[in-house]
Scaffold this motif. Structure first.
Motif, PDB file in Angstrom:
ATOM      1  N   ARG A  94       0.813  -1.210   0.000  1.00  0.00           N
ATOM      2  CA  ARG A  94       0.000   0.000   0.000  1.00  0.00           C
ATOM      3  C   ARG A  94       0.851   1.267   0.000  1.00  0.00           C
ATOM      4  N   ASP A  95       1.978   1.220   0.720  1.00  0.00           N
ATOM      5  CA  ASP A  95       2.900   2.365   0.692  1.00  0.00           C
ATOM      6  C   ASP A  95       3.438   2.593  -0.718  1.00  0.00           C
ATOM      7  N   LYS A  96       3.742   1.479  -1.410  1.00  0.00           N
ATOM      8  CA  LYS A  96       4.252   1.585  -2.776  1.00  0.00           C
ATOM      9  C   LYS A  96       3.199   2.207  -3.692  1.00  0.00           C
ATOM     10  N   ILE A  97       1.946   1.778  -3.521  1.00  0.00           N
ATOM     11  CA  ILE A  97       0.862   2.312  -4.353  1.00  0.00           C
ATOM     12  C   ILE A  97       0.642   3.792  -4.065  1.00  0.00           C
ATOM     13  N   GLU A  98       0.722   4.179  -2.793  1.00  0.00           N
ATOM     14  CA  GLU A  98       0.566   5.593  -2.439  1.00  0.00           C
ATOM     15  C   GLU A  98       1.686   6.446  -3.025  1.00  0.00           C
ATOM     16  N   GLU A  99       2.912   5.906  -3.007  1.00  0.00           N
ATOM     17  CA  GLU A  99       4.042   6.640  -3.588  1.00  0.00           C
ATOM     18  C   GLU A  99       3.848   6.824  -5.091  1.00  0.00           C
ATOM     19  N   ILE A 100       3.368   5.770  -5.768  1.00  0.00           N
ATOM     20  CA  ILE A 100       3.094   5.884  -7.207  1.00  0.00           C
ATOM     21  C   ILE A 100       2.005   6.915  -7.455  1.00  0.00           C
ATOM     22  N   ASP A 101       0.977   6.929  -6.585  1.00  0.00           N
ATOM     23  CA  ASP A 101      -0.101   7.921  -6.724  1.00  0.00           C
ATOM     24  C   ASP A 101       0.442   9.345  -6.629  1.00  0.00           C
ATOM     25  N   ARG A 102       1.379   9.557  -5.696  1.00  0.00           N
ATOM     26  CA  ARG A 102       1.976  10.897  -5.567  1.00  0.00           C
ATOM     27  C   ARG A 102       2.748  11.272  -6.835  1.00  0.00           C
ATOM     28  N   LYS A 103       3.488  10.306  -7.367  1.00  0.00           N
ATOM     29  CA  LYS A 103       4.243  10.579  -8.593  1.00  0.00           C
ATOM     30  C   LYS A 103       3.299  10.867  -9.762  1.00  0.00           C
ATOM     31  N   ILE A 104       2.206  10.119  -9.818  1.00  0.00           N
ATOM     32  CA  ILE A 104       1.233  10.342 -10.890  1.00  0.00           C
ATOM     33  C   ILE A 104       0.638  11.741 -10.786  1.00  0.00           C
ATOM     34  N   ALA A 105       0.297  12.159  -9.555  1.00  0.00           N
ATOM     35  CA  ALA A 105      -0.281  13.491  -9.365  1.00  0.00           C
ATOM     36  C   ALA A 105       0.697  14.590  -9.809  1.00  0.00           C
ATOM     37  N   ASP A 106       1.973  14.419  -9.438  1.00  0.00           N
ATOM     38  CA  ASP A 106       2.984  15.411  -9.844  1.00  0.00           C
ATOM     39  C   ASP A 106       3.158  15.418 -11.362  1.00  0.00           C
ATOM     40  N   LEU A 107       3.181  14.217 -11.940  1.00  0.00           N
ATOM     41  CA  LEU A 107       3.409  14.128 -13.382  1.00  0.00           C
ATOM     42  C   LEU A 107       2.202  14.638 -14.169  1.00  0.00           C
ATOM     43  N   GLU A 108       1.014  14.490 -13.619  1.00  0.00           N
ATOM     44  CA  GLU A 108      -0.173  15.028 -14.295  1.00  0.00           C
ATOM     45  C   GLU A 108      -0.108  16.551 -14.367  1.00  0.00           C
ATOM     46  N   LYS A 109       0.431  17.166 -13.312  1.00  0.00           N
ATOM     47  CA  LYS A 109       0.627  18.622 -13.347  1.00  0.00           C
ATOM     48  C   LYS A 109       1.648  18.994 -14.419  1.00  0.00           C
ATOM     49  N   THR A 110       2.734  18.208 -14.470  1.00  0.00           N
ATOM     50  CA  THR A 110       3.763  18.456 -15.483  1.00  0.00           C
ATOM     51  C   THR A 110       3.189  18.276 -16.888  1.00  0.00           C
ATOM     52  N   ALA A 111       2.340  17.248 -17.055  1.00  0.00           N
ATOM     53  CA  ALA A 111       1.723  16.998 -18.357  1.00  0.00           C
ATOM     54  C   ALA A 111       0.816  18.153 -18.771  1.00  0.00           C
ATOM     55  N   ALA A 112       0.081  18.698 -17.793  1.00  0.00           N
ATOM     56  CA  ALA A 112      -0.796  19.834 -18.089  1.00  0.00           C
ATOM     57  C   ALA A 112       0.018  21.051 -18.524  1.00  0.00           C
ATOM     58  N   GLU A 113       1.147  21.275 -17.848  1.00  0.00           N
ATOM     59  CA  GLU A 113       2.022  22.394 -18.224  1.00  0.00           C
ATOM     60  C   GLU A 113       2.622  22.175 -19.608  1.00  0.00           C
ATOM     61  N   ALA A 114       3.027  20.931 -19.880  1.00  0.00           N
ATOM     62  CA  ALA A 114       3.614  20.624 -21.196  1.00  0.00           C
ATOM     63  C   ALA A 114       2.588  20.818 -22.306  1.00  0.00           C
ATOM     64  N   LYS A 115       1.356  20.434 -22.025  1.00  0.00           N
ATOM     65  CA  LYS A 115       0.297  20.615 -23.019  1.00  0.00           C
ATOM     66  C   LYS A 115       0.020  22.091 -23.256  1.00  0.00           C
ATOM     67  N   LYS A 116       0.071  22.869 -22.183  1.00  0.00           N
ATOM     68  CA  LYS A 116      -0.144  24.308 -22.300  1.00  0.00           C
ATOM     69  C   LYS A 116       0.968  24.956 -23.124  1.00  0.00           C
ATOM     70  N   GLU A 117       2.208  24.535 -22.873  1.00  0.00           N
ATOM     71  CA  GLU A 117       3.341  25.072 -23.627  1.00  0.00           C
ATOM     72  C   GLU A 117       3.231  24.701 -25.101  1.00  0.00           C
ATOM     73  N   GLU A 118       2.734  23.501 -25.362  1.00  0.00           N
ATOM     74  CA  GLU A 118       2.552  23.087 -26.750  1.00  0.00           C
ATOM     75  C   GLU A 118       1.525  23.979 -27.449  1.00  0.00           C
ATOM     76  N   ARG A 119       0.443  24.262 -26.752  1.00  0.00           N
ATOM     77  CA  ARG A 119      -0.580  25.128 -27.336  1.00  0.00           C
ATOM     78  C   ARG A 119      -0.023  26.530 -27.582  1.00  0.00           C
ATOM     79  N   LYS A 120       0.749  27.026 -26.607  1.00  0.00           N
ATOM     80  CA  LYS A 120       1.312  28.369 -26.753  1.00  0.00           C
ATOM     81  C   LYS A 120       2.306  28.428 -27.911  1.00  0.00           C
TER      82      LYS A 120
END
Length: 338
Positions: free
Chosen positions: A213-239
C-alpha cells in the motif's frame, strides 16, 4: 673551479633523483586508488554533480535530450544520492539508451554502463546479465578483474535478497494448525492453544500488505505530480503553436502541416523557427504522457500483486480457534439435556 662545483652538481643530481622517485610513488598510489572507480563514465566532484543534475533537467525541458542524458549520467554516477530526486524521466531514458546501444553495437562499454546503471537503480538481475556479457568481451586482465569484482558483488547482493524473500514468503504462508485442547479437571476444562506462530504470520502478512500500500501511495503521488507536469507541457505546446502569445485556440495549424494559404510565404524563416519550437514542445508533451502511462501501468501491476497476495494469504481468523473448555462443556450440556 670545476672541483669546487662538483659537490653542488652531485647534490642537484641526488635531489632530482629523489623528486623523480616521489613522483613515481605518488603516481602508483593514484593508479591503485583509481582501480575501483567505474570505467567509461565521466566522473566529477560532488559539487559539480549537483550542477550537472540541474543542467540535465534544464536540457530536458528545452528538448535537448542528448545533452540532458550526458549530464544526468555523470551526475548520478558521481553522486548516487541524486537518484532519490525527481528526474523527470531521465533515469528511464538513460537505461533505454544503453539497452539500445548494447543490442545495436555489441560493445563492452554499452554493456558495462548498462550493468552499472542497473545496479544503481536496483535491477540486480539485469545488472548480473550485462556484467557477464561485458566480461566475455573484456580483452585485458585488468578490465576482467575489475568487472569480475563488480559481478561478484551483484551476485552476493542478489543472493541475499532472494534468501530474505524466501524466508518472508515461508513465514507468511506458514499456517500452523492449533493444537488440541488439553482436558484437565473433572469438568473437562482445557488450556488455550499456543498461537504464537499464527500471530507471527499475521504480523508479517500485515507488514507485507502495508509495504504494497505504501508503494501504491508513492506511485499515486508521482502520478499526481506528473499530471501537473503533463498539463504544463500541453499548455506550452498550445502556446508554441500561437507564437508563444498565450492563446490556446490552435488557430495556426501550419505549425505541423504544410501551408496551403496562398498568402503565406513558405520561405519565411520565422515560420520555420516556430515550427521547430512547436515540435520541441510537442515532443516534451508526448514524453511526459508516455512516462505518465508507464506509472499508471506500474500502479495497476502493484494493485494486482497486492490482490494476489491477499488471496494467497488469507487473514487468519481467531474465531476458528477452540474456546477454553468449549468442547467438553458442550458435551456436558447435552448429557444434562437428556
Amino acid at each position: 673551479m670545476k672541483t669546487k662545483n662538483k659537490p653542488g652538481l652531485n647534490a642537484l643530481v641526488k635531489a632530482a633523483a629523489i623528486c623523480a622517485a616521489l613522483v613515481l610513488i605518488f603516481a602508483g598510489a593514484a593508479a591503485g586508488q583509481n582501480q575501483n572507480e567505474p570505467l567509461y563514465f565521466k566522473l566529477i566532484t560532488q559539487e559539480q554533480a549537483e550542477e550537472y543534475y540541474q543542467q540535465a533537467l534544464d536540457f530536458k525541458k528545452t528538448g535537448n535530450l542528448d545533452s540532458a542524458l550526458e549530464k544526468f549520467e555523470s551526475a548520478i554516477v558521481s553522486k548516487r544520492i541524486l537518484l532519490s530526486k525527481d528526474d523527470a524521466g531521465l533515469k528511464r531514458a538513460l537505461l533505454e539508451k544503453y539497452r539500445t546501444l548494447s543490442e545495436k553495437n555489441k560493445e563492452i562499454e554499452a554493456y558495462y554502463k548498462l550493468a552499472y546503471l542497473m545496479d544503481l537503480t536496483g535491477d540486480l538481475e539485469g545488472s548480473e546479465k550485462n556484467y557477464s556479457t561485458a566480461l566475455e568481451l573484456a580483452t585485458t586482465d585488468t578490465i576482467k578483474q575489475h568487472i569480475t569484482s563488480l559481478l561478484n558483488a551483484v551476485k552476493k547482493d542478489r543472493g541475499y535478497y532472494q534468501k530474505l524473500g524466501a524466508q518472508s514468503a515461508a513465514a507468511v504462508t506458514e499456517d500452523p494448525a492449533p493444537p488440541p485442547a488439553e482436558e484437565t479437571g473433572a469438568n473437562g476444562g482445557g488450556k488455550k492453544p499456543d498461537n504464537s506462530g499464527a500471530e507471527t504470520a499475521r504480523k508479517i502478512r500485515e507488514s507485507k500488505i502495508a509495504d504494497y500500500r505504501d508503494k501504491i501511495e508513492e506511485i499515486d503521488r508521482k502520478i499526481a505530480d506528473l499530471e501537473k507536469t503533463a498539463a504544463e507541457a500541453k499548455k506550452e505546446e498550445r502556446k508554441s503553436k500561437n507564437d508563444w502569445s498565450g492563446r490556446e485556440d490552435f488557430k495556426r495549424d501550419w505549425r505541423n502541416t504544410e501551408p496551403v494559404d496562398p498568402l503565406v510565404d513558405k520561405s519565411d524563416p520565422y515560420q520555420n523557427t516556430y515550427r521547430r519550437r512547436y515540435r520541441q514542445a510537442k515532443s516534451e508533451r508526448e514524453s511526459v504522457e508516455k512516462e505518465l502511462e508507464a506509472l499508471k501501468e506500474e500502479k495497476t501491476k502493484a494493485e494486482e500483486e497486492l490482490k494476489n497476495f491477499e488471496l494467497q494469504n488469507p487473514e487468519f481468523s481467531s474465531e476458528s480457534l477452540p474456546e477454553e473448555g468449549g468442547g467438553p462443556q458442550d458435551n456436558g450440556g447435552e448429557s444434562r439435556a437428556e
